[in-house]
Scaffold this motif. Structure first.
Motif, PDB file in Angstrom:
ATOM      1  N   ILE A  33      51.810 -94.223 -44.759  1.00  0.00           N
ATOM      2  CA  ILE A  33      52.028 -95.179 -43.956  1.00  0.00           C
ATOM      3  C   ILE A  33      53.195 -95.085 -43.303  1.00  0.00           C
ATOM      4  CG2 ILE A  33      52.592 -97.887 -43.399  1.00  0.00           C
ATOM      5  CD1 ILE A  33      50.768 -98.401 -45.772  1.00  0.00           C
ATOM      6  N   HIS A  34      54.339 -94.735 -43.847  1.00  0.00           N
ATOM      7  CA  HIS A  34      55.514 -94.503 -43.070  1.00  0.00           C
ATOM      8  C   HIS A  34      55.877 -93.007 -43.254  1.00  0.00           C
ATOM      9  CE1 HIS A  34      56.608 -98.685 -42.361  1.00  0.00           C
ATOM     10  NE2 HIS A  34      56.280 -98.968 -43.767  1.00  0.00           N
ATOM     11  N   VAL A  35      56.799 -92.585 -42.280  1.00  0.00           N
ATOM     12  CA  VAL A  35      56.799 -91.367 -42.055  1.00  0.00           C
ATOM     13  C   VAL A  35      57.403 -90.557 -43.377  1.00  0.00           C
ATOM     14  CG1 VAL A  35      59.166 -91.173 -41.303  1.00  0.00           C
ATOM     15  CG2 VAL A  35      57.647 -89.693 -40.201  1.00  0.00           C
ATOM     16  N   GLU A  36      57.959 -90.958 -44.248  1.00  0.00           N
ATOM     17  CA  GLU A  36      58.669 -90.282 -45.258  1.00  0.00           C
ATOM     18  C   GLU A  36      57.458 -89.967 -46.127  1.00  0.00           C
ATOM     19  OE1 GLU A  36      60.111 -92.860 -44.303  1.00  0.00           O
ATOM     20  OE2 GLU A  36      60.350 -94.247 -45.500  1.00  0.00           O
ATOM     21  N   GLU A  37      56.356 -90.561 -46.117  1.00  0.00           N
ATOM     22  CA  GLU A  37      55.128 -90.196 -47.119  1.00  0.00           C
ATOM     23  C   GLU A  37      54.363 -89.072 -46.713  1.00  0.00           C
ATOM     24  OE1 GLU A  37      52.949 -94.101 -47.916  1.00  0.00           O
ATOM     25  OE2 GLU A  37      54.481 -94.782 -46.805  1.00  0.00           O
ATOM     26  N   PHE A  38      54.875 -88.406 -45.481  1.00  0.00           N
ATOM     27  CA  PHE A  38      53.879 -87.342 -45.226  1.00  0.00           C
ATOM     28  C   PHE A  38      54.794 -86.013 -45.341  1.00  0.00           C
ATOM     29  CE2 PHE A  38      52.594 -90.981 -42.927  1.00  0.00           C
ATOM     30  CZ  PHE A  38      51.054 -91.102 -42.863  1.00  0.00           C
ATOM     31  N   SER A  39      55.955 -86.372 -45.965  1.00  0.00           N
ATOM     32  CA  SER A  39      56.667 -84.797 -46.098  1.00  0.00           C
ATOM     33  C   SER A  39      55.894 -83.643 -46.857  1.00  0.00           C
ATOM     34  CB  SER A  39      58.144 -85.391 -46.862  1.00  0.00           C
ATOM     35  OG  SER A  39      57.625 -85.862 -48.213  1.00  0.00           O
ATOM     36  N   ASP A  40      55.077 -83.858 -47.536  1.00  0.00           N
ATOM     37  CA  ASP A  40      54.432 -82.940 -48.307  1.00  0.00           C
ATOM     38  C   ASP A  40      53.257 -82.194 -47.362  1.00  0.00           C
ATOM     39  OD1 ASP A  40      55.553 -83.452 -50.541  1.00  0.00           O
ATOM     40  OD2 ASP A  40      53.580 -84.509 -51.371  1.00  0.00           O
ATOM     41  N   VAL A  41      52.865 -83.067 -46.442  1.00  0.00           N
ATOM     42  CA  VAL A  41      52.193 -82.472 -45.401  1.00  0.00           C
ATOM     43  C   VAL A  41      52.849 -81.282 -44.384  1.00  0.00           C
ATOM     44  CG1 VAL A  41      50.642 -82.856 -43.381  1.00  0.00           C
ATOM     45  CG2 VAL A  41      50.666 -84.444 -45.219  1.00  0.00           C
ATOM     46  N   ILE A  42      53.917 -81.961 -44.143  1.00  0.00           N
ATOM     47  CA  ILE A  42      55.075 -81.097 -43.270  1.00  0.00           C
ATOM     48  C   ILE A  42      55.319 -79.836 -43.923  1.00  0.00           C
ATOM     49  CG2 ILE A  42      57.069 -81.294 -42.028  1.00  0.00           C
ATOM     50  CD1 ILE A  42      56.371 -84.386 -41.558  1.00  0.00           C
ATOM     51  N   THR A  43      55.844 -80.075 -45.254  1.00  0.00           N
ATOM     52  CA  THR A  43      56.158 -78.910 -45.911  1.00  0.00           C
ATOM     53  C   THR A  43      55.224 -77.798 -46.049  1.00  0.00           C
ATOM     54  OG1 THR A  43      57.444 -80.543 -47.345  1.00  0.00           O
ATOM     55  CG2 THR A  43      57.522 -78.078 -47.992  1.00  0.00           C
ATOM     56  N   SER A  44      53.797 -78.281 -46.180  1.00  0.00           N
ATOM     57  CA  SER A  44      52.831 -77.171 -46.139  1.00  0.00           C
ATOM     58  C   SER A  44      52.522 -76.791 -45.013  1.00  0.00           C
ATOM     59  CB  SER A  44      51.608 -77.778 -46.866  1.00  0.00           C
ATOM     60  OG  SER A  44      50.839 -78.800 -45.748  1.00  0.00           O
ATOM     61  N   ILE A  45      52.894 -77.233 -44.049  1.00  0.00           N
ATOM     62  CA  ILE A  45      52.808 -76.516 -42.456  1.00  0.00           C
ATOM     63  C   ILE A  45      53.702 -75.786 -42.202  1.00  0.00           C
ATOM     64  CG2 ILE A  45      52.675 -76.827 -40.070  1.00  0.00           C
ATOM     65  CD1 ILE A  45      51.805 -79.923 -40.265  1.00  0.00           C
ATOM     66  N   LYS A  46      55.057 -75.941 -42.663  1.00  0.00           N
ATOM     67  CA  LYS A  46      56.171 -74.774 -42.603  1.00  0.00           C
ATOM     68  C   LYS A  46      55.675 -73.717 -43.451  1.00  0.00           C
ATOM     69  CE  LYS A  46      60.896 -74.367 -43.533  1.00  0.00           C
ATOM     70  NZ  LYS A  46      62.292 -74.705 -44.126  1.00  0.00           N
ATOM     71  N   GLU A  47      55.343 -74.107 -44.651  1.00  0.00           N
ATOM     72  CA  GLU A  47      55.206 -72.876 -45.621  1.00  0.00           C
ATOM     73  C   GLU A  47      53.934 -71.814 -44.910  1.00  0.00           C
ATOM     74  OE1 GLU A  47      54.886 -74.501 -49.046  1.00  0.00           O
ATOM     75  OE2 GLU A  47      57.389 -74.688 -49.229  1.00  0.00           O
ATOM     76  N   SER A  48      52.998 -72.654 -44.391  1.00  0.00           N
ATOM     77  CA  SER A  48      51.784 -71.636 -43.815  1.00  0.00           C
ATOM     78  C   SER A  48      52.084 -70.899 -42.624  1.00  0.00           C
ATOM     79  CB  SER A  48      50.607 -72.651 -43.522  1.00  0.00           C
ATOM     80  OG  SER A  48      50.780 -73.356 -42.281  1.00  0.00           O
ATOM     81  N   ALA A  49      53.439 -71.036 -42.132  1.00  0.00           N
ATOM     82  CA  ALA A  49      53.859 -70.328 -40.874  1.00  0.00           C
ATOM     83  C   ALA A  49      52.955 -70.331 -39.765  1.00  0.00           C
ATOM     84  CB  ALA A  49      54.331 -69.007 -41.270  1.00  0.00           C
ATOM     85  N   PRO A  50      52.483 -71.133 -38.915  1.00  0.00           N
ATOM     86  CA  PRO A  50      51.466 -71.353 -38.002  1.00  0.00           C
ATOM     87  C   PRO A  50      51.655 -70.352 -36.974  1.00  0.00           C
ATOM     88  CG  PRO A  50      53.026 -73.409 -37.973  1.00  0.00           C
ATOM     89  CD  PRO A  50      53.306 -72.639 -39.107  1.00  0.00           C
TER      90      PRO A  50
END
Ligand code: SF4
Ligand code: SF4
Lengths: 276, 149
Positions: free
Chosen positions: A119-136
């Motif tokens: 619901i709140h932005v801090e709950e999505f940090s895993d999603v964001i980290t995985s995007i960073k790691e996948s190096a789009p």
């Protein structure tokens, strides 16, 4: 129940209980393949919400509309991961209070829509980290690599061709959630840094400044690129800059709401190989 | 056209170090290329990338930027901020096709008069070899031409 249904139900609950004053989402657009932003403040209207693979626009920019959040009430918004990163950036730059934002997160893989939990932005940090790691990759990796391999003269000619088309409509600026300045540098005429005419010289300056001001802040949502009426591939410049801040400073824009802006911070041992 | 090309170079320098270094070069009677116009600023942190664009917009063939060595900033960390900015701006200019050879960065302290003179000479020589920044001046000329309807 489809995600669209689930999110409509959740929107209805939030609005009727008064937990949020508005839901910013997607509605039907001008034709079957287009969606447009809609702003719902009554629980009766939730049926107008649409959620499918055509929901592309990053809606986070509407949150910084003047006065929207100043009553401290909450607003819900449909966001893809890029939009969620934008919330972090806006919060880190003190443009909004992330606690006021209720997120309806989703992502699209192929043409399948999946919900992102939280619901709140801090709950999505895993999603964001995985995007960073996948190096789009860049949206058009081939063209991007072609440009990188060109000589400076060829690159200049490539961009000269592209920028000569720019009509200085500033749609790219208006469409960007991070372009929130009340007074943009191009509107300043004392002194006038950027030529106002849409001749190619002024267009170079404008496009360079735009990209520079978004370096380390751009989330590559593509709003600017899609807004450009003459199809200048702004995504390529954005991508180059994102790559630069990641490579040079390990900075991936929008990882948390307390992330230090990359160009407003420094490390004593930052790279300086180019300084004589 | 047998005359050698004399580049016009704009240097943005910090008053606390490089400008004093330039002064030292002068008082030590060191000779250096007269192609550089120096603009003095209170700190490298004050050197906005807009200045670089402005110099090019006004027809400069090259731009120099110089300030205090890391750790020596009069304002303690203006040059650290500047360094990050340059790193990013440099990559941007390069991607757009403005050759990095035309925009050079250095740290020159108040004691480095010799380094200043050598820096100016070597950059002037490099830019002389590159020749005028024709791709950009052509845009300037176009912008000056009366609009065709
Ligand atoms: S610069 Fe373009 S891609 Fe980047 S955040 Fe702004 S609108 Fe999105
Ligand atoms: S949207 Fe396109 S045409 Fe309009 S100002 Fe931006 S780059 Fe230029």
């Amino acid at each position: 129940m489809s995600i669209e249904e689930q999110y409509r139900t959740r929107a209805k609950e939030l609005l009727s209980g008064g937990a949020v004053k508005m839901v910013i989402g997607y509605g039907k657009g001008s034709n079957a393949s287009r969606r447009r932003p809609i702003f719902i403040s009554s629980a009766d209207d939730v049926e107008r919400l649409v959620l499918d693979d055509a929901c592309i626009t990053n809606l986070s920019g509407y949150l910084v509309s003047e006065g929207l959040l100043s009553d401290e009430k909450r607003v819900a918004v449909f966001l893809r991961p890029e939009g969620i990163r934008a919330i972090n950036i806006l919060a880190a730059e003190s443009q909004l209070d992330a606690d006021q934002i209720v997120i309806f997160g989703f992502d699209v893989a192929g043409n399948e829509v999946k919900a992102l939990k939280g619901i709140h932005v801090e709950e999505f940090s895993d999603v964001i980290t995985s995007i960073k790691e996948s190096a789009p990759e860049a949206a058009e990796e081939e063209l991007f690599e072609k440009i990188e391999k060109m000589s400076p003269q060829e690159r200049f000619s490539f961009w000269q061709e592209e920028f000569s088309k720019c009509i200085k409509c500033y749609a790219c600026r208006q469409a960007c959630p991070m372009c929130y300045c009340r007074r943009c540098i191009v509107d300043s005429n004392q002194p006038q840094w950027v030529n106002t005419s849409s001749h190619t010289l002024g267009n170079f300056e404008w496009n360079i400044v735009r990209a520079f001001h978004l370096s380390g802040r751009c989330v590559e949502c593509g709003n600017c690129d899609r807004a450009c009426p003459v199809n200048i591939p702004l995504r390529l410049i954005n991508h180059r800059m994102a790559e630069e801040v990641l490579g040079a400073f390990d900075h991936f824009a929008g990882t948390s709401k307390t992330q230090e802006p990359v160009l407003a911070s420094f490390k004593k041992d930052d790279s300086e190989t180019f300084i004589l | 056209m047998s005359e050698t090309f004399e580049p016009e170079i704009i240097a943005f320098v910090c008053t606390y170090c490089t400008y004093a270094g330039a002064d030292l070069a002068g008082t030590s009677r060191l000779k250096y290329a007269p192609n550089v116009r120096i603009i003095r600023l209170p700190c490298t942190g004050r050197i906005s990338p807009m200045f670089i664009l402005k110099a090019l917009q006004k027809g400069a063939d090259g731009v120099l930027i110089s300030g205090c060595h890391p750790g020596d900033c009069h304002f303690t960390h203006g040059n650290y901020h500047a360094r990050r900015r340059w790193m990013v701006f440099r990559a941007l200019l390069d991607f757009i096709g403005i050759p990095p050879e035309r925009v050079k960065y250095s740290w020159i302290s108040a004691a480095e008069g010799v380094k200043f003179a050598e820096f100016i000479n070597s950059v002037t020589e490099d830019i002389r070899k590159l020749g005028p920044f024709e791709q950009y001046t052509q845009l300037i000329d176009q912008a000056k031409a009366p609009a065709s309807l």
